[in-house]
Design a protein around this motif. Structure first.
Motif, PDB file in Angstrom:
ATOM      1  N   LYS A 156      35.709  12.400  -0.394  1.00  0.00           N
ATOM      2  CA  LYS A 156      34.693  12.519   0.657  1.00  0.00           C
ATOM      3  C   LYS A 156      33.586  11.507   0.416  1.00  0.00           C
ATOM      4  N   ARG A 157      33.063  10.987   1.505  1.00  0.00           N
ATOM      5  CA  ARG A 157      31.924  10.073   1.395  1.00  0.00           C
ATOM      6  C   ARG A 157      30.656  10.895   1.231  1.00  0.00           C
ATOM      7  N   ASN A 158      29.754  10.371   0.459  1.00  0.00           N
ATOM      8  CA  ASN A 158      28.501  11.053   0.205  1.00  0.00           C
ATOM      9  C   ASN A 158      27.450  10.565   1.204  1.00  0.00           C
ATOM     10  N   PRO A 159      27.036  11.424   2.156  1.00  0.00           N
ATOM     11  CA  PRO A 159      26.045  10.982   3.142  1.00  0.00           C
ATOM     12  C   PRO A 159      24.684  10.682   2.510  1.00  0.00           C
ATOM     13  N   LYS A 160      24.368  11.345   1.411  1.00  0.00           N
ATOM     14  CA  LYS A 160      23.099  11.090   0.737  1.00  0.00           C
ATOM     15  C   LYS A 160      23.033   9.657   0.221  1.00  0.00           C
ATOM     16  N   LYS A 161      24.146   9.166  -0.275  1.00  0.00           N
ATOM     17  CA  LYS A 161      24.178   7.820  -0.836  1.00  0.00           C
ATOM     18  C   LYS A 161      23.910   6.778   0.247  1.00  0.00           C
ATOM     19  N   LYS A 162      24.513   6.965   1.409  1.00  0.00           N
ATOM     20  CA  LYS A 162      24.315   6.042   2.520  1.00  0.00           C
ATOM     21  C   LYS A 162      22.869   6.099   3.010  1.00  0.00           C
ATOM     22  N   MET A 163      22.327   7.305   3.121  1.00  0.00           N
ATOM     23  CA  MET A 163      20.952   7.466   3.584  1.00  0.00           C
ATOM     24  C   MET A 163      19.969   6.890   2.571  1.00  0.00           C
ATOM     25  N   ARG A 164      20.272   7.040   1.300  1.00  0.00           N
ATOM     26  CA  ARG A 164      19.404   6.501   0.252  1.00  0.00           C
ATOM     27  C   ARG A 164      19.371   4.967   0.301  1.00  0.00           C
ATOM     28  N   LYS A 165      20.523   4.364   0.597  1.00  0.00           N
ATOM     29  CA  LYS A 165      20.589   2.913   0.711  1.00  0.00           C
ATOM     30  C   LYS A 165      19.751   2.441   1.909  1.00  0.00           C
TER      31      LYS A 165
END
Length: 55
Positions: A6-15
């Motif tokens: 699964k992709r981590n939505p937090k990681k994308k938002m943090r970027k």
């Protein structure tokens, strides 16, 4: 087991959050305080969304 893929939505938002802060920093250095404040406010609202997400 399948949570590994699964992709981590937090990681994308943090970027995205980091990119907004960097743009804000460059705007501040160039003397564009209005853009700096708008980008900072947008980054803060994004950070609030990040904190609401479960771990």
């Amino acid at each position: 087991m399948f949570g590994l893929f699964k992709r981590n939505p937090k990681k994308k938002m943090r970027k995205e959050y980091d990119a907004l802060l960097e743009k804000a920093m460059h705007a501040q250095r160039n003397g564009d305080i209005r853009t700096y404040s708008m980008l900072t406010a947008e980054a803060e609202s994004l950070w609030d969304e990040i904190e609401k997400l479960p771990d």
